[in-house]
Enzyme design. Structure first.
Site, PDB file in Angstrom:
ATOM      1  N   LYS A 194     -28.963 -70.622 -88.300  1.00  0.00           N
ATOM      2  CA  LYS A 194     -28.964 -72.081 -87.752  1.00  0.00           C
ATOM      3  C   LYS A 194     -29.317 -72.405 -86.082  1.00  0.00           C
ATOM      4  O   LYS A 194     -30.162 -73.371 -86.145  1.00  0.00           O
ATOM      5  CB  LYS A 194     -27.397 -72.224 -87.677  1.00  0.00           C
ATOM      6  N   ARG A 269     -15.223 -79.995 -87.760  1.00  0.00           N
ATOM      7  CA  ARG A 269     -14.815 -79.102 -88.698  1.00  0.00           C
ATOM      8  C   ARG A 269     -13.569 -79.585 -89.646  1.00  0.00           C
ATOM      9  O   ARG A 269     -13.430 -78.574 -90.417  1.00  0.00           O
ATOM     10  CB  ARG A 269     -14.390 -77.820 -87.872  1.00  0.00           C
ATOM     11  N   ARG A 308     -28.435 -57.103 -88.608  1.00  0.00           N
ATOM     12  CA  ARG A 308     -28.434 -57.647 -87.015  1.00  0.00           C
ATOM     13  C   ARG A 308     -27.500 -56.584 -86.395  1.00  0.00           C
ATOM     14  O   ARG A 308     -27.729 -56.263 -85.135  1.00  0.00           O
ATOM     15  CB  ARG A 308     -28.018 -58.978 -87.179  1.00  0.00           C
ATOM     16  N   ARG A 314     -23.336 -56.314 -81.955  1.00  0.00           N
ATOM     17  CA  ARG A 314     -22.139 -56.947 -82.166  1.00  0.00           C
ATOM     18  C   ARG A 314     -21.132 -56.506 -82.981  1.00  0.00           C
ATOM     19  O   ARG A 314     -21.532 -56.170 -84.348  1.00  0.00           O
ATOM     20  CB  ARG A 314     -22.642 -58.163 -82.581  1.00  0.00           C
ATOM     21  N   ARG A 326     -15.797 -63.745 -92.863  1.00  0.00           N
ATOM     22  CA  ARG A 326     -16.437 -65.030 -91.895  1.00  0.00           C
ATOM     23  C   ARG A 326     -17.137 -66.011 -92.936  1.00  0.00           C
ATOM     24  O   ARG A 326     -17.088 -67.281 -92.778  1.00  0.00           O
ATOM     25  CB  ARG A 326     -17.346 -64.475 -90.895  1.00  0.00           C
TER      26      ARG A 326
END
Ligand code: IMP
Ligand code: MG
Length: 370
Positions: A194, A269, A308, A314, A326
């Site tokens: 995104k 949201r 990633r 992360r 998630r």
């Protein structure tokens, strides 16, 4: 419903029902003042024809009706130069004359009306106008009867036109001042790319990217009033009320008032937030044009994020079950919004699997059609 006349867009302003009430009130006031005397109502053509027609149908006593034709407007601007196209055709000596105007703007037309009647020896000259723009009026002729005071914005309908069009509309519409903005709500599950795509769209279409997360961080870091307010909720472990977020977004939109449009990212949201965003855009004479959602298969996302995680370090990209959670959370939350925007015919799913260029091309195809 927005109407388009020539190159401009107009939004609903005063509906026929309200107009009817305003005209009736004016009739009552004028009839009460004039009493038994037979007045001559003088409509100023063309704009006043509908108003005059409704007015005299409601007028409870005998009266005469005539018209004069003046012209002062070019497009959406008032000009000094008034043309007398059809003047008075009867003797009005000793009569009570009531001018019926559709709208008084600068007052130039009214000045011409007074010039016309200066030598007519009428008993009295009363001015009645359906609409009046006090901010635009720069004369000091008395306005005896005013239907409705309105802001200094161009209106059409109920006799009033924009370059010939719109006179036939039974309702009155107001010019939308923010035209042709392209506002997009961008969605995508974690790992869909995104951020990359938002950057691309921003460049290509010259849009302003409003990432709610960034806006929050900016306001808190700079200790703005809204930032401090938001922080006070967060410190208590409470959700920041939608209104606070909307107020922050409003500031961002206002900072970029001449933008081509916005990409909203991270907001809305919930249904309530989507409604609030619609209202915010509406107050800016604008709208959300599309919800664009990148669609990527779960397994592809998991694979991408794990990869990633190997390089980014992360923590939330390293654990497969956290990743799956998630993604699930994303779909649980966005399903409602998909319904919300689908109901307005504004939902666009875009296949998010492929090269970056392929995906940007698919996104462009959607935006170019808006
Ligand atoms: P004025 O001479 O500036 O007071 O403008 C009066 C005339 O301009 C009206 O009789 C209308 O014909 C036209 N006019 C003023 N404002 C508007 C508007 O908002 N929409 C359409 N016509 C308008
Ligand atoms: Mg007029």
């Amino acid at each position: 419903m927005v109407v388009k006349l020539h190159d401009l867009y107009f939004k609903p302003f005063v509906n026929a029902n309200e107009l009817d009430g305003v005209v009736q009130r004016m009739v009552n006031e004028i009839a009460a003042d004039i009493g038994d005397e037979i007045p001559v109502f003088v409509g100023i053509m063309n704009g006043s024809f509908m108003f005059v027609s409704d007015f005299v149908k409601k007028y409870p006593n005998p009266c005469e009706v005539t018209f004069i034709k003046l012209a002062s407007y070019e497009g959406v601007k008032s000009t000094e130069d008034i043309q007398r196209l059809i003047g008075l055709t009867q003797d009005l000596t000793g009569r009570t004359v009531v001018i019926l105007e559709d709208i008084i703007d600068s007052g130039n037309t009214l000045e011409e009306v007074h010039r016309i009647f200066k030598n007519e020896n009428v008993k009295q000259l009363l001015i009645a106008t359906l609409f009046y723009k006090p901010e635009a009026y720069n004369k000091d002729f008395k306005l005896h009867y005013i239907g409705k005071e309105i802001p200094n914005k161009f209106i059409v309908g109920y006799g009033l036109d924009y370059d010939g069009l719109g006179r036939d509309l039974p309702d009155v519409y107001q010019l939308k001042t923010t035209q042709h903005m392209t506002n997009i709500v961008l969605f995508g599950p974690p790992g869909a790319g995104k951020g990359t795509q938002a950057n691309f769209l921003k460049e290509k279409y010259d849009l302003v990217h409003i990432s709610t997360g960034d806006v929050f961080r900016y306001n808190i870091k700079n200790e703005t009033a809204l930032g401090m307010l938001a922080k006070s909720y967060m410190d208590k472990g409470e959700l920041v009320p939608d209104q606070v977020t909307i107020d922050m977004l409003n500031k961002e939109v206002e900072k970029n008032a001449d933008a081509n449009g916005f990409i909203f990212d991270g907001f809305p949201r919930t249904n309530a937030q989507a409604k609030a965003l619609d209202e915010l855009m509406d107050s800016k004479d604008s709208q959300i044009n599309a919800m664009v959602a990148l669609e990527v298969d779960d397994e592809v996302l998991v694979e991408r994020l794990l990869k990633r995680g190997e390089t980014s370090g992360r923590a939330d990209d390293a654990d497969e079950s956290i990743i799956r959670n998630r993604i699930k959370e994303y779909y649980d939350k966005t399903a409602i919004l998909k319904d919300y925007y689908s109901a307005q015919d504004k939902y666009y799913g875009v296949d998010g699997v492929g090269s970056i260029e392929d995906i940007t091309e698919r996104l462009s195809a959607v935006i170019d059609k808006l």
